[in-house]
Design a protein around this motif. Structure first.
Motif, PDB file in Angstrom:
ATOM      1  N   ALA A  49      -5.327  18.656   1.447  1.00  0.00           N
ATOM      2  CA  ALA A  49      -5.602  18.729   0.148  1.00  0.00           C
ATOM      3  C   ALA A  49      -5.651  17.086  -0.201  1.00  0.00           C
ATOM      4  O   ALA A  49      -7.078  17.442  -0.962  1.00  0.00           O
ATOM      5  N   ARG A  50      -5.695  16.154   0.099  1.00  0.00           N
ATOM      6  CA  ARG A  50      -6.175  14.807   0.007  1.00  0.00           C
ATOM      7  C   ARG A  50      -7.442  14.808   0.193  1.00  0.00           C
ATOM      8  O   ARG A  50      -8.382  14.465  -0.679  1.00  0.00           O
ATOM      9  N   THR A  96      -8.719  10.076  -4.067  1.00  0.00           N
ATOM     10  CA  THR A  96      -7.208   9.591  -4.316  1.00  0.00           C
ATOM     11  C   THR A  96      -6.648   9.547  -2.528  1.00  0.00           C
ATOM     12  O   THR A  96      -6.977  10.915  -2.213  1.00  0.00           O
ATOM     13  N   PRO A  97      -5.924   8.810  -2.895  1.00  0.00           N
ATOM     14  CA  PRO A  97      -4.868   8.797  -1.232  1.00  0.00           C
ATOM     15  C   PRO A  97      -3.616   9.926  -2.089  1.00  0.00           C
ATOM     16  O   PRO A  97      -2.830  10.362  -0.969  1.00  0.00           O
ATOM     17  N   GLU A  98      -3.593  10.039  -3.507  1.00  0.00           N
ATOM     18  CA  GLU A  98      -2.387  11.027  -3.267  1.00  0.00           C
ATOM     19  C   GLU A  98      -3.142  12.041  -3.454  1.00  0.00           C
ATOM     20  O   GLU A  98      -3.302  13.172  -3.488  1.00  0.00           O
ATOM     21  N   ALA A  99      -2.212  13.478  -2.397  1.00  0.00           N
ATOM     22  CA  ALA A  99      -2.173  14.919  -2.903  1.00  0.00           C
ATOM     23  C   ALA A  99      -2.187  15.158  -4.136  1.00  0.00           C
ATOM     24  O   ALA A  99      -0.948  15.300  -4.761  1.00  0.00           O
ATOM     25  N   PRO A 100      -2.710  16.349  -3.728  1.00  0.00           N
ATOM     26  CA  PRO A 100      -2.367  17.035  -5.046  1.00  0.00           C
ATOM     27  C   PRO A 100      -1.314  17.679  -5.379  1.00  0.00           C
ATOM     28  O   PRO A 100      -0.247  17.669  -4.454  1.00  0.00           O
ATOM     29  N   TYR A 155       1.062  -1.141  -0.082  1.00  0.00           N
ATOM     30  CA  TYR A 155       0.218   0.013  -0.101  1.00  0.00           C
ATOM     31  C   TYR A 155       0.831   0.854  -0.118  1.00  0.00           C
ATOM     32  O   TYR A 155       1.994   0.898   0.767  1.00  0.00           O
ATOM     33  N   THR A 156       0.301   2.597  -0.544  1.00  0.00           N
ATOM     34  CA  THR A 156       1.074   3.656  -0.315  1.00  0.00           C
ATOM     35  C   THR A 156       0.872   4.119   1.267  1.00  0.00           C
ATOM     36  O   THR A 156      -0.423   3.666   1.571  1.00  0.00           O
ATOM     37  N   LEU A 157       2.005   5.429   1.201  1.00  0.00           N
ATOM     38  CA  LEU A 157       1.759   5.739   2.431  1.00  0.00           C
ATOM     39  C   LEU A 157       0.739   7.023   2.706  1.00  0.00           C
ATOM     40  O   LEU A 157      -0.056   7.067   4.249  1.00  0.00           O
ATOM     41  N   PRO A 158       0.109   7.673   1.512  1.00  0.00           N
ATOM     42  CA  PRO A 158      -1.186   8.276   1.613  1.00  0.00           C
ATOM     43  C   PRO A 158      -2.140   7.550   1.730  1.00  0.00           C
ATOM     44  O   PRO A 158      -2.595   8.324   2.346  1.00  0.00           O
ATOM     45  N   GLY A 159      -2.527   6.654   1.255  1.00  0.00           N
ATOM     46  CA  GLY A 159      -3.243   5.466   1.982  1.00  0.00           C
ATOM     47  C   GLY A 159      -3.412   5.022   2.787  1.00  0.00           C
ATOM     48  O   GLY A 159      -4.458   4.989   2.865  1.00  0.00           O
ATOM     49  N   LEU A 160      -2.294   4.719   3.511  1.00  0.00           N
ATOM     50  CA  LEU A 160      -2.612   4.332   4.753  1.00  0.00           C
ATOM     51  C   LEU A 160      -3.282   5.451   5.841  1.00  0.00           C
ATOM     52  O   LEU A 160      -4.339   5.393   6.960  1.00  0.00           O
TER      53      LEU A 160
END
Length: 232
Positions: A180-181, A187-191, A108-113
């Protein structure tokens, strides 16, 4: 600079490298992180201390892991738990979903966590709430409406979401990445930049000031924003 206040998070995972990355990321987001490699000492920590969220990796569904799952349910901590797992013949997605807790599949991605953790806190804070009041300002959660002394403040959807998120995390600094997320499409990624966030914050502050509710949202330069008003 004001002290950064965030969630207290317990991470249980025998992958030392991943746990280190997770801890570094969460601390950069303003959270306090404690790590354990196995279920038994983690259960002792859970029995003795308070945690906002638990990130618990399931590897084999062996007796130790099952004992901790049972403890989480009995202690009513299941809604505060994110179960991470790498699918294998024993630990299948169907079994994990059947446990009734939030799940996150490895890798998993850290932003997703981080988004999963924030979702747990949002759901917990919303539970049982219909209104949040700041003296004469009120947020009607079911009606998605904000009023000041009974007069409606015309907020856009993003402005309302921003105010509610800050209110549910009162007196905590929320990082620009997290906000921002949260205001993005989910989506888990920030702009790539924070220009949209800055516009929403500026407009929200302007509308609150015009309604007679100034200095509600504090800018913590280089980090993010905090709602500092005392909630009733």
């Amino acid at each position: 600079m004001p002290v950064l206040i965030g969630m207290k998070i317990l991470v249980i995972d025998n992958d030392g490298v991943l746990s280190s990355h997770v801890a570094q990321f969460l601390k950069s987001e303003g959270h306090w992180c404690e790590m354990y490699r196995s279920p038994a000492p983690a259960q002792e920590a859970l029995a003795a201390h308070y945690y906002d969220v638990i990130v618990y990796n399931i590897a084999l569904l062996d007796q130790q892991e099952l004992d901790l799952l049972r403890f989480l349910r009995q202690s009513k901590l299941d809604k505060k738990t994110v179960l991470t797992f790498a699918p294998n013949p024993v630990v299948t997605p169907a079994k994990m979903e059947g446990l009734g807790m939030a799940t996150l599949t490895k890798p998993y991605t850290l932003p997703g966590l981080d988004e999963q953790l924030n979702r747990i806190i949002r759901n917990e804070n919303l539970e049982g709430h219909e209104h949040i009041s700041f003296n004469k300002l009120m947020i009607d959660i079911p009606g998605r409406m904000v009023t000041m002394q009974g007069e409606v403040i015309g907020l856009t959807r993003r402005e309302y979401d921003l105010l509610l998120h800050l209110a549910l995390n009162k007196n905590k600094v929320i990082s620009k990445n997290t906000l921002a997320r949260y205001l993005s499409t989910g989506t888990p990624e920030a702009p790539a930049d924070f220009s949209a966030l800055y516009v929403h914050v500026k407009n929200l502050k302007k509308k609150l000031k015009a309604a007679g509710c100034d200095d509600l949202i504090e800018t913590v330069y280089g980090i993010g924003y905090r709602l500092t008003y005392n909630l009733n």
